[in-house]
Design a protein around this motif. Structure first.
Motif: not given
Length: 789
Positions: A760, A783, A785-786, A788-789
């Motif tokens: 990130r 995903s 989201q893993t 942090g998106l």
């Protein structure tokens, strides 16, 4: 090599015929009754000695005998008085029995039965209670220990250890049997029971599955620890047991007043997570004694070797450390060494150097002398702003347990200690004792359990700042007062249960039903947390008084568990032990048959009950100084004469004593080189982890490609536009972890978090495109989201 015994070529009968164990598990409390049945089949009266292990948390509270039809209840006495009473009874021809705890450690007991006449039979009944703790997967674990490894006696120590005199029987040749039946009770549904031992099918005795029975299958050989893993529906729900005092005992005392046990599960989930750039000094102390070069479980052919499992764990720990911290690695045996003179900063260079050195480590340092390396560690200056966290990995075979715990306790204000007992027979007194002394946690790894998952969970605890200002307060009806028994919770970790014992004094003024409450309060990262538990004030009556015994054991651990010899604490411990019936280092149980008409005549023959000989494929060794024909071996072959056995005086040895031995030809003329363990194929997960950089990133090379099942050219050709090669490689590595190693998430969660933090900071706006392309390339569906998106 590990635990090998001196086996004598004799057919001496063993008076112990069978062991029968009855366990009642109610929630997190196990109440155990163990019956030892003896029969003397010799022509002379015998004295039988049985040395056996118990868990460090066990509270032994009753001992009785049935001899010749006469029931005799043993009395708890000061240890020297009990020993003298027993010896006097034997000299007078009376039947007697004695139960005592070894002075220097709390997990070894000796049971003696004297003057059992020819054809005489006796049954000794031992009772103890123990608090059980949930495992990381939620299982409540009860263990009946069978394996008692010989404890190493450090050079210069006075005296020996009782484990040296324990005879050993080959696997499958124990002359006595074991049966075990467990009754399970819970306020919540019992889902299942698991064990590495063969069990009879679980039998539910209540329709709602809140009560059940389970027993060992017939024919079980007591050659391994008996472990029951009990899975409840809601294991992390707080609970309370309010127990009435002992009838006839004056109020105002621990045993006379009602006692309360509250189990809480403090939650820190709403607190900020520790940063991946967290500071700290992490010191890893690894047992490299000879006994570490053996299997974690001799009954499982492909169980990992202790040293190899420890090395793989160290690699994962090194990869999971946060940037900006300091670290060092010590190894110990008869001597000790360290990677660096002082802790060094965690950088790519120091991590890579340490990784190579870890891979080269072996179990080659002889005996188990842990005290000196601990002193060396504590002599190092502390780094301002870097809290010291000590990780100890050992199979726990030492005789100076109290001294080691005392040394750790003396430095408890300046560090936390996380300990790991490796393999069956690891000393629970040592492993739990050092963790308790320095506010850490203790874990045990046996069989095919992976040490890595438990070690990484402990690292998460170490990265969590210590909870401070821990306090307990009570809200009770008028006329009642709660007095905390023991020191109460000293450390709080996410998901770890906290036990609170209290003595409830006074008289309840109200006649109606009412309730009380307890509040546990603590500070964590400048936030105040509270846990509240309400409980009904209707005391349960119990003949065995398990909560009272556990409270007494908790108090005794506070008074004696530090290893320090404080006179006032010793006095209070003796008083607590005698009043509660819970054995401590200063007390013992003794029973004498005073109804015997005629004294027993004839010479008294000594008999020691053997324990299992646990051994691996290992070399035979010969002592250079004493008996030339003495041969240590791991097979049931005759090896030495009785006279030589007596001269040798060591009934069981391990490679930890290898400094005193040399390789020789045995009495059969065959020479035996050191054992070589076949090299196991390196796991893909360990390969991938080994390639990670200290900052959390991976580089795109052939080694990474091999783990991913791709070629280096494929990886480079599919790199999204304007994306750095390291970013692309790191995305692929994380995707592989989630798709191919999801079951081992506990082992890589911290190093993955480090990798995501690095991404990130370095991937920019291209990260989403990288995840999409990487999923298509690896055939995964992780995903965004893993990341942090």
């Amino acid at each position: 090599m590990t635990i090998c015994g001196l086996i004598k070529n004799s057919e001496e009968p063993v008076p112990l015929q069978s062991i029968s164990v009855d366990v009642v598990v109610q929630g997190f409390v196990a109440d155990v009754v163990s019956e030892l049945r003896y029969k003397n089949e010799e022509k002379n009266p015998v004295e039988v000695t049985f040395v056996f292990p118990l868990d460090d948390d066990a509270a032994v509270y009753a001992f009785e005998g049935l001899i010749g039809g006469t029931r005799i209840e043993a009395q708890i006495r000061e240890k020297k008085k009990a020993q003298q009473e027993y010896e006097d009874a034997l000299s007078e021809g009376k039947q007697a029995f004695l139960l005592e705890r070894e002075t220097s450690t709390s997990d070894i007991f000796t049971c003696s039965l004297g003057n059992l006449p020819p054809s005489g039979e006796a049954t000794l009944k031992l009772r103890y209670v123990q608090a059980l703790a949930p495992e990381p997967d939620g299982a409540v674990r009860f263990v009946l220990p069978a394996v008692l490894n010989p404890r190493y006696v450090p050079r210069g120590s006075e005296g020996g250890t009782v484990t040296q005199s324990v005879p050993r029987a080959p696997k499958g040749k124990l002359p006595y049997t074991l049966s075990l039946c467990a009754s399970l009770k819970s306020s919540h549904r019992i889902n299942r029971v698991e064990s590495k031992c063969t069990l009879e099918p679980l039998l539910y005795t209540m329709e709602d599955h809140t009560a059940a029975q389970v027993s060992l299958a017939e024919g079980h050989q007591f050659d391994r620890d008996v472990e029951l893993l009990i899975y409840y529906e809601e294991v992390h729900k707080p609970s309370a047991i309010f127990e009435a005092g002992k009838p006839g005992v004056a109020s105002g005392s621990l045993m006379g007043d009602p006692a309360l046990l509250v189990t809480l599960y403090p939650s820190l989930r709403c607190a900020p997570k520790p940063g991946l750039n967290a500071t700290g000094e992490f010191i890893f102390l690894l047992d490299r004694s000879g006994s570490m070069d053996s299997s974690t479980d001799y009954n499982i052919p492909d169980a990992p070797h202790r040293i190899q499992s420890a090395k793989e764990t160290l690699i994962l720990l090194l990869k999971s450390l946060p940037l900006g911290c300091f670290f060092n690695i010590y190894g110990f045996g008869s001597s000790y060494d360290s990677f660096y003179p002082q802790s060094v900063e965690y950088t790519q260079q120091t991590m890579s150097e340490s990784l190579q050195r870890v891979k080269a480590l072996g179990a080659d340092l002889g005996g188990t002398e842990i005290l000196e390396p601990l002193k060396a560690i504590y002599s190092q200056p502390y780094r301002e702003g870097h809290a010291r966290q000590l990780f100890v990995f050992t199979d726990g075979e030492v005789s100076n347990t109290d001294q080691v715990i005392a040394e750790v306790g003396r430095h408890s204000s300046s560090h936390r200690c996380f300990s790991f007992g490796i393999g069956e027979g690891a000393s629970t007194a040592l492993i739990k004792g050092i963790a308790r002394a320095a506010g850490g946690s203790a874990e045990f790894i046996v069989g095919k359990e992976r040490m890595q998952a438990k070690a990484l969970q402990s690292l998460k605890k170490a990265l969590q700042p210590a909870a401070t200002k821990i306090s307990v307060r009570w809200d009770l009806p008028s006329g009642l007062e709660a007095v905390l028994v023991g020191s109460g919770p000293q450390v709080i970790f996410e998901g770890q249960h906290s036990l609170i014992y209290a003595q409830i004094r006074g008289q309840h003024q109200s006649s109606g039903a009412s309730e009380g409450s307890v509040v546990l309060q603590y500070n964590f990262q400048d936030q105040t947390f509270t846990e509240t538990m309400k409980f009904p004030l209707q005391a349960q009556k119990s003949d065995r008084l398990p909560v009272h015994r556990l409270a007494a054991r908790a108090l005794l651990q506070d008074l004696e568990g530090t290893g320090e010899k404080d006179e006032e604490k010793q006095r209070l411990a003796l008083q607590t032990s005698l009043s509660s019936g819970v054995v401590c280092s200063q007390t013992a149980y003794v029973g004498v048959n005073t109804e015997l008409g005629q004294p027993i005549q004839g010479p008294l023959v000594q008999r020691n009950v053997p324990l299992v000989l646990a051994c691996s494929s290992a070399p035979r060794l010969m002592h250079k100084k004493r008996c030339k024909r003495a041969v240590l071996q791991c097979a049931p072959r005759p090896v030495m004469s009785q006279s030589c056995m007596e001269d040798y005086s060591l009934a069981c040895l391990g490679m930890d004593h290898a400094a005193e031995f040399s390789f020789k030809e045995d009495i059969h003329g065959a020479s035996h080189p050191p054992a070589i363990h076949p090299r196991k194929k390196k796991s893909p997960l360990l390969k991938l982890v080994s390639l990670q950089n200290a900052d959390g990133s991976w580089g795109p090379d052939s080694n990474l490609a091999s783990v991913l099942g791709l070629s280096e050219a494929e990886i480079l050709s599919k790199t999204p536009a304007q994306v750095a090669p390291n970013v692309w490689a790191t995305v692929l590595a994380i995707l592989w972890l989630h798709s191919k190693a999801a079951e081992q998430r506990d082992e890589w969660e911290l190093l993955e978090a480090k990798a995501v933090t690095w991404l990130r900071a370095n991937a920019g706006s291209q990260l989403a495109d990288c995840v999409k392309t990487g999923n298509a390339m690896l055939g995964s569906s992780v995903s965004p989201q893993t990341f942090g998106l």
